[in-house]
Design a protein around this motif. Sequence first.
Motif, short mmCIF file in Angstrom:
data_model
loop_
_atom_site.label_atom_id
_atom_site.label_comp_id
_atom_site.label_asym_id
_atom_site.label_seq_id
_atom_site.Cartn_x
_atom_site.Cartn_y
_atom_site.Cartn_z
N LEU A 95 0.82 -1.21 0.00
CA LEU A 95 0.00 0.00 0.00
C LEU A 95 0.86 1.27 0.00
O LEU A 95 0.58 2.22 -0.74
N ALA A 98 2.37 1.77 -3.43
CA ALA A 98 1.40 2.22 -4.43
C ALA A 98 1.00 3.68 -4.22
O ALA A 98 0.82 4.42 -5.19
N VAL A 99 0.89 4.10 -2.95
CA VAL A 99 0.40 5.45 -2.66
C VAL A 99 1.50 6.50 -2.68
O VAL A 99 1.32 7.61 -3.21
N LEU A 100 2.67 6.18 -2.14
CA LEU A 100 3.71 7.18 -1.93
C LEU A 100 4.89 7.08 -2.88
O LEU A 100 5.54 8.09 -3.15
N ALA A 107 1.97 1.67 -10.34
CA ALA A 107 1.01 1.18 -9.36
C ALA A 107 -0.16 0.44 -9.99
O ALA A 107 -0.65 -0.55 -9.44
#
Length: 233
Positions: A95, A98-100, A107
């Motif tokens: 996670l 994928a986000v940062l 991603a």
Amino acid sequence: MTTTQASRGLTDRSTLVVALRTTVLLAGIAAEAWNLVVVAGEGQRLSEHLGYFTVQSNVLVLVVVAWLLLRPEGRPRWFDALRGATTAYIVLTGLVWAVLLATPEEAFGLSVEFPSFVQHRLIPVLMAADWLLVPTTRPLRVGRCVAAWMAYPIAYLVVSWIRGGLGDGWIPYPFLDPAVHGGLGGLVVPTGQVLLAFVVGIALVATLGRVRWRPRPGAERPAPRIGAGSRAD
């Protein structure tokens, strides 16, 4: 599968579970072997490669999954907690990446390289599925799990900062780098967001483990503690 078996969930010996864990083990070994070949070929420092949380959490997954496959029964009482912590770490690894850290193409696209696909996508998803499919054999205490499982991420942050400030100057991720955020004060928000995500994620994994736990066939359920009621901590 009978209705009773379905209510109990799958077991360590179920064909689907063995296949899932074997896939994790083989794919994880292949991905890390690929990484090591690249590290050696490009002259990168092994200490930097091993310093990534992604690599450490994936190696921990390989150890735990190998243990699950080789010893499906008779494991120590604390093994459920180790399995839960490992699941939380690897899911959160995916996670956070994928986000940062990843670009939208990495991603969500198909252009990601094999090691990154395995370590950031495939293994986190399969380990999350494994946690949902195979109940723990003992009820976890959520509050205790949050406190204990957060020790590793916090230690990782501290060691990374010590290495970056007093060691060789290498810092694994931009959200940990004071130079990127204008000094130590600038790290409060990005680092705080990651730590909060870990607290929430760990609590969720522990709660799911507690809700879904089932004693092994023939084993006695632990007697409830006096005054414990339905406490989850």
